[in-house]
Design an enzyme around this catalytic site. Structure first.
Site, PDB file in Angstrom:
ATOM      1  N   LYS A   6       0.836  -1.195   0.000  1.00 16.33           N
ATOM      2  CA  LYS A   6       0.000   0.000   0.000  1.00 16.33           C
ATOM      3  C   LYS A   6       0.870   1.244   0.000  1.00 16.33           C
ATOM      4  O   LYS A   6       1.802   1.366   0.790  1.00 16.33           O
ATOM      5  CB  LYS A   6      -0.925   0.027   1.223  1.00 16.33           C
ATOM      6  CG  LYS A   6      -1.811   1.278   1.242  1.00 16.33           C
ATOM      7  CD  LYS A   6      -2.935   1.199   2.271  1.00 16.33           C
ATOM      8  CE  LYS A   6      -2.456   1.462   3.675  1.00 16.33           C
ATOM      9  NZ  LYS A   6      -3.602   1.676   4.590  1.00 16.33           N
ATOM     10  N   ARG A  50     -10.823  -0.377   7.419  1.00 17.80           N
ATOM     11  CA  ARG A  50     -10.073  -1.278   8.301  1.00 17.80           C
ATOM     12  C   ARG A  50      -9.648  -0.581   9.583  1.00 17.80           C
ATOM     13  O   ARG A  50      -9.562  -1.212  10.629  1.00 17.80           O
ATOM     14  CB  ARG A  50      -8.902  -1.926   7.566  1.00 17.80           C
ATOM     15  CG  ARG A  50      -7.808  -1.001   7.035  1.00 17.80           C
ATOM     16  CD  ARG A  50      -6.770  -0.715   8.096  1.00 17.80           C
ATOM     17  NE  ARG A  50      -5.486  -0.392   7.525  1.00 17.80           N
ATOM     18  CZ  ARG A  50      -4.649   0.486   8.069  1.00 17.80           C
ATOM     19  NH1 ARG A  50      -4.994   1.191   9.137  1.00 17.80           N
ATOM     20  NH2 ARG A  50      -3.472   0.695   7.525  1.00 17.80           N
ATOM     21  N   ASP A 100     -15.200  19.258  16.929  1.00 18.34           N
ATOM     22  CA  ASP A 100     -14.245  19.510  15.862  1.00 18.34           C
ATOM     23  C   ASP A 100     -13.970  21.008  15.874  1.00 18.34           C
ATOM     24  O   ASP A 100     -14.871  21.802  16.150  1.00 18.34           O
ATOM     25  CB  ASP A 100     -14.820  19.087  14.498  1.00 18.34           C
ATOM     26  CG  ASP A 100     -13.755  19.021  13.408  1.00 18.34           C
ATOM     27  OD1 ASP A 100     -13.379  17.905  13.029  1.00 18.34           O
ATOM     28  OD2 ASP A 100     -13.316  20.092  12.943  1.00 18.34           O
ATOM     29  N   ALA A 166      -2.681   9.974  16.063  1.00 18.70           N
ATOM     30  CA  ALA A 166      -1.210   9.973  16.084  1.00 18.70           C
ATOM     31  C   ALA A 166      -0.703   8.886  15.151  1.00 18.70           C
ATOM     32  O   ALA A 166      -0.741   7.703  15.475  1.00 18.70           O
ATOM     33  CB  ALA A 166      -0.707   9.754  17.505  1.00 18.70           C
ATOM     34  N   ASP A 167      -0.233   9.298  13.970  1.00 22.36           N
ATOM     35  CA  ASP A 167       0.242   8.338  12.977  1.00 22.36           C
ATOM     36  C   ASP A 167       1.636   8.683  12.471  1.00 22.36           C
ATOM     37  O   ASP A 167       2.061   8.220  11.413  1.00 22.36           O
ATOM     38  CB  ASP A 167      -0.742   8.259  11.810  1.00 22.36           C
ATOM     39  CG  ASP A 167      -0.983   9.607  11.144  1.00 22.36           C
ATOM     40  OD1 ASP A 167      -0.329  10.591  11.539  1.00 22.36           O
ATOM     41  OD2 ASP A 167      -1.818   9.675  10.225  1.00 22.36           O
ATOM     42  N   SER A 238      -3.926   2.929  17.964  1.00 21.16           N
ATOM     43  CA  SER A 238      -4.139   2.402  16.618  1.00 21.16           C
ATOM     44  C   SER A 238      -3.179   3.051  15.636  1.00 21.16           C
ATOM     45  O   SER A 238      -3.183   4.269  15.462  1.00 21.16           O
ATOM     46  CB  SER A 238      -5.590   2.676  16.195  1.00 21.16           C
ATOM     47  OG  SER A 238      -5.809   2.292  14.860  1.00 21.16           O
TER      48      SER A 238
END
Length: 250
Positions: A6, A50, A100, A166-167, A238
């Site tokens: 990906k 997912r 938001d 948080a990625d 995650s």
């Protein structure tokens, strides 16, 4: 029986500038027996689904069974797919609150969700993050923040938090003090330690690897316990796993 590659990237200005999703992805699905490509396919929707599903799996094992109130921090795509998963898990909820920083985004979210799921929950747009978090049974954070936006004194016993935003290194959404009193479950230690919700507290020495209770897979297969009491605070970190993309793409 499948493998996948990906290409995924994040462009925060996409919606305003180009009318495109913030997260863009393309997946190549490959037959591992011979290397033949099965498909070249859009991966943006797969990434959305997912990731939401992973939050649902985490809630299944880490949240209380009697959850009624969900607080969503961030009104983007993950606010939608995480909610889909939670409604699949719990059937119905009493209240879903969304905050938001862009009022139009949260109001639009509430309008959409009332139309789609109005018989399954009451939807409320709130002005600030604390209003979304206070008294919630489950809190989902899905923002690109690089500083805490959910604070320790808002988090009460029994709460479950799913942290999606948080990625990348340097990103964080939770006050690190929350992590010092919570059961922390990550999807993958290596990824989480570098770019998940725990990456900043780990780098600063506020928590260590020993403070991470488990990977979610260990909980699912029974090697580690999930929620152990009604009063326990649980946090799911995650970051997204390649196996989730491969299986969903297939």
């Amino acid at each position: 029986g499948v493998t996948a590659v990906k290409v995924v990237n994040v462009h925060p200005d996409n919606r305003g500038k180009y009318g495109l999703p913030t997260v863009m992805a393309t997946i190549i699905l490959i037959d591992p027996r011979n290397g033949a490509p099965i498909a070249i396919m859009g991966g943006t929707r797969i990434t959305d689904m997912r990731t939401g599903a992973a939050g649902g799996v985490a809630a299944k094992y880490l949240a209380r069974r009697d959850c009624k109130v969900v607080g969503l921090v961030g009104a983007g795509v993950q606010a939608r797919t995480q909610l889909m998963a939670l409604l699949t898990l719990f059937g119905r909820l009493e209240e879903v609150r969304v905050s938001d920083r862009i009022k139009e985004a949260r109001d639009s979210y509430v309008e959409e969700m009332r139309r789609v799921y109005g018989d399954l929950a009451a939807f409320v747009s709130v002005d600030d993050v604390r209003e979304a978090v206070d008294g919630a049974d489950i809190v989902v954070t899905a923002t690109p923040s690089r500083e805490p936006i959910v604070f320790d004194d808002w988090v009460t016993p029994g709460m479950h938090l799913t942290c999606v935003g948080a990625d990348a290194p340097g990103k964080e959404e939770l006050d690190p003090n929350i992590l010092t009193r919570a059961k922390i479950v990550v999807d993958d230690w290596e990824q989480a330690s570098h770019g998940g919700e725990v990456n900043v507290p780990l780098a600063r020495g506020i928590i260590t690897k020993q403070d991470i209770w488990a990977e979610i897979g260990e909980v699912v297969v029974g090697k580690k316990t999930g929620r152990a009491s009604q009063s326990e605070i649980t946090v799911f970190v995650s970051t997204g796993l390649a196996v989730q993309d491969a299986v969903t793409a297939n």
